[in-house]
Write a protein that holds these residues in place. Sequence first.
Motif, short mmCIF file in Angstrom:
data_model
loop_
_atom_site.label_atom_id
_atom_site.label_comp_id
_atom_site.label_asym_id
_atom_site.label_seq_id
_atom_site.Cartn_x
_atom_site.Cartn_y
_atom_site.Cartn_z
N ASP A 20 0.85 -1.18 0.00
CA ASP A 20 0.00 0.00 0.00
C ASP A 20 0.89 1.23 0.00
OD1 ASP A 20 -2.49 -1.22 -0.04
OD2 ASP A 20 -2.59 -1.41 2.13
N ALA A 22 0.69 5.15 0.70
CA ALA A 22 -0.18 6.12 1.37
C ALA A 22 0.35 7.53 1.12
CB ALA A 22 -0.25 5.85 2.86
N HIS A 58 -8.01 2.45 -2.37
CA HIS A 58 -8.77 2.43 -1.12
C HIS A 58 -9.63 3.69 -1.07
CE1 HIS A 58 -6.74 -1.01 0.74
NE2 HIS A 58 -5.60 -0.52 0.27
N VAL A 88 -4.71 6.20 -0.35
CA VAL A 88 -3.96 4.94 -0.33
C VAL A 88 -4.25 4.13 -1.58
CG1 VAL A 88 -3.44 2.86 0.98
CG2 VAL A 88 -4.13 4.94 2.19
N ARG A 90 -3.24 0.49 -3.56
CA ARG A 90 -2.62 -0.84 -3.46
C ARG A 90 -1.95 -1.13 -4.80
NH1 ARG A 90 -5.49 -5.11 0.06
NH2 ARG A 90 -4.50 -3.68 1.55
N THR A 96 5.23 0.95 -7.91
CA THR A 96 5.26 1.96 -6.84
C THR A 96 5.97 3.24 -7.28
OG1 THR A 96 7.23 0.90 -5.89
CG2 THR A 96 5.09 0.29 -4.97
N GLN A 121 5.37 4.00 2.03
CA GLN A 121 5.04 2.64 1.66
C GLN A 121 4.71 1.81 2.90
OE1 GLN A 121 7.31 0.81 -1.56
NE2 GLN A 121 7.57 -1.02 -0.30
N LEU A 124 1.58 -5.10 3.44
CA LEU A 124 0.26 -5.65 3.71
C LEU A 124 0.23 -6.19 5.14
CD1 LEU A 124 -0.45 -7.49 0.34
CD2 LEU A 124 -1.09 -5.16 1.02
N GLN A 198 -5.19 -10.34 0.33
CA GLN A 198 -4.95 -8.91 0.17
C GLN A 198 -4.31 -8.61 -1.18
OE1 GLN A 198 -3.45 -6.84 4.01
NE2 GLN A 198 -3.16 -9.03 4.38
N LEU A 212 -11.10 -5.02 -2.23
CA LEU A 212 -9.83 -4.90 -1.51
C LEU A 212 -10.03 -5.24 -0.04
CD1 LEU A 212 -8.32 -1.59 -2.94
CD2 LEU A 212 -8.05 -3.93 -3.77
N ILE A 214 -8.61 -5.39 3.95
CA ILE A 214 -7.77 -4.70 4.94
C ILE A 214 -7.99 -5.36 6.30
CG2 ILE A 214 -7.83 -2.49 3.70
CD1 ILE A 214 -10.03 -1.57 5.61
#
Length: 219
Positions: A20, A22, A58, A88, A90, A96, A121, A124, A198, A212, A214
């Motif tokens: 993820d 963020a 997300h 966020v 995924r 990334t 970063q 999970l 995930q 998704l 979490i």
Amino acid sequence: MYWQEESNEEQFVVPEDVVDLAFRIDCPTLPVDHAWALSEAIGAELPWFSEEAQTGLHIVHVADTGNGWERPTDADDLLYLSRRTPLVLRLPRHRTQDAHDLCGKTLSIDGHSMKVGNPKQRPLAMTDILYSRYIVCDPNWSEDDFMAWAVEELKGMRLKFKKILCGKGFELKHPDGPIQTRSLMVANLSYEDAVYLQEEGLGPHREMGCGLFIPQKSF
């Protein structure tokens, strides 16, 4: 008392094939139902976003507070975001760095401005209980129909679990017509299976936050 765990997971390390990302954001308000608009705004900056496997968004959530304020539920109501509320995504690890193209951009989501800052970063979650707020389902399904479908899908992924629980439904706006969803909790997973769920998600429209998983209390 004799107690034997079913598996020893003390040495388990969460892989970082999917993570993820963020992002810090400056965004005072968003409509409750912003999934499509935010997905479109992200896709305009990251053209690969909706097509890349293991990629998802997300949906931004604002938690209830202890002073009587409850998160609104009507699609056109507004969420009031704090400065700590992140955006966020995924992402598979190889995407990334590409996602950093969002940094410094200002997105328009149904007329609401979101300035995107730098990301952090996150791996999970290592947990045995997962939750998805939005799983796409047939609008004609009963709760039992949805549960039967979910069980078969999870078994088809070769996941071992002991409990699943269906939650409330929610409708998401989409240009092709509303998307009906239900929430789903899956419990008593091994860490390995929880990470896999995930990574892979369940059902379509990951780019809108559907499918998704979490930790039960997250974001």
